[in-house]
Design an enzyme around this catalytic site. Structure first.
Site, short mmCIF file in Angstrom:
data_model
loop_
_atom_site.label_atom_id
_atom_site.label_comp_id
_atom_site.label_asym_id
_atom_site.label_seq_id
_atom_site.Cartn_x
_atom_site.Cartn_y
_atom_site.Cartn_z
N HIS A 13 2.45 -19.67 -20.38
CA HIS A 13 2.83 -20.41 -19.15
C HIS A 13 4.17 -19.85 -18.66
O HIS A 13 5.22 -20.13 -19.24
CB HIS A 13 2.98 -21.91 -19.46
CG HIS A 13 3.41 -22.74 -18.28
ND1 HIS A 13 2.80 -23.93 -17.95
CD2 HIS A 13 4.37 -22.57 -17.34
CE1 HIS A 13 3.38 -24.44 -16.88
NE2 HIS A 13 4.35 -23.63 -16.49
N HIS A 15 6.49 -18.60 -14.91
CA HIS A 15 6.64 -18.39 -13.46
C HIS A 15 7.37 -17.08 -13.26
O HIS A 15 8.56 -16.97 -13.61
CB HIS A 15 7.43 -19.54 -12.83
CG HIS A 15 6.80 -20.87 -13.07
ND1 HIS A 15 5.90 -21.43 -12.20
CD2 HIS A 15 6.91 -21.74 -14.11
CE1 HIS A 15 5.48 -22.59 -12.69
NE2 HIS A 15 6.08 -22.80 -13.85
N LYS A 97 -5.23 -23.72 -12.27
CA LYS A 97 -4.10 -24.62 -12.54
C LYS A 97 -4.20 -25.86 -11.67
O LYS A 97 -4.33 -25.76 -10.45
CB LYS A 97 -2.81 -23.87 -12.21
CG LYS A 97 -1.57 -24.72 -12.31
CD LYS A 97 -1.13 -24.94 -13.73
CE LYS A 97 0.04 -25.90 -13.77
NZ LYS A 97 0.95 -25.63 -14.86
N HIS A 134 -0.53 -29.41 -15.02
CA HIS A 134 0.80 -30.05 -14.98
C HIS A 134 0.53 -31.55 -15.07
O HIS A 134 0.08 -32.16 -14.10
CB HIS A 134 1.56 -29.69 -13.69
CG HIS A 134 2.91 -30.33 -13.64
ND1 HIS A 134 4.07 -29.64 -13.85
CD2 HIS A 134 3.27 -31.63 -13.47
CE1 HIS A 134 5.11 -30.48 -13.79
NE2 HIS A 134 4.63 -31.70 -13.56
N HIS A 172 3.40 -27.62 -21.01
CA HIS A 172 4.79 -28.08 -21.24
C HIS A 172 4.88 -29.55 -21.63
O HIS A 172 5.45 -30.35 -20.92
CB HIS A 172 5.70 -27.75 -20.05
CG HIS A 172 5.19 -28.09 -18.67
ND1 HIS A 172 4.53 -29.25 -18.37
CD2 HIS A 172 5.25 -27.39 -17.50
CE1 HIS A 172 4.24 -29.25 -17.07
NE2 HIS A 172 4.65 -28.14 -16.53
N ASP A 245 7.31 -21.77 -19.86
CA ASP A 245 7.60 -22.37 -18.56
C ASP A 245 8.89 -21.81 -17.98
O ASP A 245 9.60 -22.52 -17.26
CB ASP A 245 7.65 -23.90 -18.64
CG ASP A 245 7.63 -24.55 -17.27
OD1 ASP A 245 7.19 -23.90 -16.29
OD2 ASP A 245 8.09 -25.71 -17.16
N1 LIG Z 1 8.95 -26.53 -14.75
C1 LIG Z 1 9.70 -26.65 -13.69
O1 LIG Z 1 10.65 -27.43 -13.70
N2 LIG Z 1 9.48 -25.93 -12.56
C2 LIG Z 1 8.39 -25.04 -12.31
C3 LIG Z 1 7.12 -25.75 -11.98
C4 LIG Z 1 6.44 -26.44 -13.14
O2 LIG Z 1 6.08 -25.81 -14.14
O3 LIG Z 1 6.24 -27.66 -13.10
C5 LIG Z 1 8.79 -24.10 -11.16
O4 LIG Z 1 7.91 -23.41 -10.63
O5 LIG Z 1 9.98 -24.06 -10.82
ZN LIG Z 2 5.69 -24.25 -15.11
ZN LIG Z 3 4.58 -27.75 -14.47
#
Ligand SMILES: NC(=O)N[C@@H](CC(=O)O)C(=O)O
Ligand SMILES: [Zn+2]
Ligand SMILES: [Zn+2]
Length: 337
Positions: A13, A15, A97, A134, A172, A245
């Protein structure tokens, strides 16, 4: 010096963002991980096969040789089940997702009511396409610290019953309720665990003042929940695996009157997990958590190469690539050899 060699881990996971931010952050993930499940919450979100394969190519270019991005589709109220199945069949999408609309960063186009995607989930179940979730309700009447537990009761538990063969990853996890739900659920349900939810409780948000770099969603919880998540991650259960995450935001977007949710933990992710497993006297279980359980759940082979960690102070700078990394200004007790 104590050393630990494990199969190369994957990040289930992450970003990676896009454009200039992608180029800044992707090398950190690629340095530690063989593969990563890449979240689709760009703006606009990754909802088409073309967008996903173009994004995958940009990631490969930014991350360099030896790193494989595994792409996800962003579920909307109106996403087409045939297109989703085609993207899966063509090997573009590994999973889809579910963002409840409004739950987190760039989730405005997410699902407004789970029944809107029942037909899509049915199709995913049929073709063996995974669902990443999520897991927070967005009801403003629900306290922000309770949103994960309420999501499990209202949405996830009925979903698991309705789609018993759909493989679901609760992403998460942050609560005792989530850890217990996943541990007791059928084998079709698993969870990812982040470094911050293993290391921080909600006091960290207010330690000597407001701490925007400890803010992510789902928000960190009471100590009792952190301890339950730690027990689950280090239990040896194959249902729990590594998902950082890592969610970078520019410093100005974090240090703001309305700061973004997300913690940039990619630079020292393995160091943080190793410290936690060491503290829990579970270093012998780190490899399964980081490198074996995830591939097994996703139906993939583990990586064939390895990484070595050693027990030595690992100082974390205040800035990495112009961003504030998780642990900034402190140190972890393990480092990459
Ligand atoms: N985890 C977070 O606080 N932020 C994530 C989005 C997510 O995973 O919920 C993001 O894309 O910034
Ligand atoms: Zn995330
Ligand atoms: Zn998330």
């Amino acid at each position: 010096m104590q050393r630990l060699t494990i199969r190369r881990p994957d990040d289930w996971h992450v970003h990676l963002r896009d454009g200039e931010m992608l180029e800044r952050v992707a090398p950190f993930t690629a340095r530690q991980f063989g593969r990563a499940i890449v979240m689709p919450n760009l703006s606009p979100p990754v909802t088409s096969i073309d967008a996903a394969s173009a994004y995958r190519a940009r990631i490969v270019a930014a991350a360099g040789e030896g790193f494989t991005p595994l792409m996800t589709a962003y579920l909307t109220d109106t996403i087409d089940a045939d297109a989703l199945a085609r993207g899966h069949d063509e090997g573009v999408w590994v999973a889809a997702k579910l963002y409840p609309a409004g739950a987190t960063t760039n989730s405005a186009s997410g699902v407004t009511d789970i029944s809107n995607v029942h037909a899509v989930l049915e199709r995913m179940q049929d073709i063996g396409m995974l669902l990443c979730v999520h897991g927070e309700v967005t009801d403003p009447d629900i306290d922000v610290f309770d949103r994960e537990a309420v999501f499990i009761d209202r949405i996830l538990e009925p979903l698991v019953r309705r789609f018993p063969a759909l493989r679901i990853v609760l992403e998460h996890i942050t609560t005792r309720q989530a850890a217990e739900f996943v541990a007791d659920a059928p084998d079709s349900v698993a969870a990812t665990v982040t470094p911050q939810h293993l290391m921080l409780n909600r006091n960290a948000l207010f330690q000597g003042g407001l701490r925007p770099h400890a803010y992510c969603l789902p928000v960190v919880k009471r100590e009792e929940h952190r301890l339950a998540v730690r027990r689950a991650a280090t239990s040896g259960s194959a249902k729990f695996f590594l998902g950082t995450d890592s969610a970078p935001h520019e410093v100005a977007a974090k240090e703001s009157s309305c700061g973004c949710a997300g913690i940039f933990n990619a630079p020292y992710a393995l160091e943080a997990y190793a410290q936690v497993f060491d503290e829990e006297e579970a270093l012998d279980r780190l490899e399964a958590f980081a490198s074996l359980n995830g591939p097994a759940f996703y139906g993939l082979e583990p990586n064939s190469d390895s990484v070595t960690l050693e027990k030595a102070a690992c100082p974390v700078p205040d800035r990495v690539a112009g961003l504030v990394p998780f642990g900034a200004g402190g140190e972890f007790s393990w480092r990459m050899a």
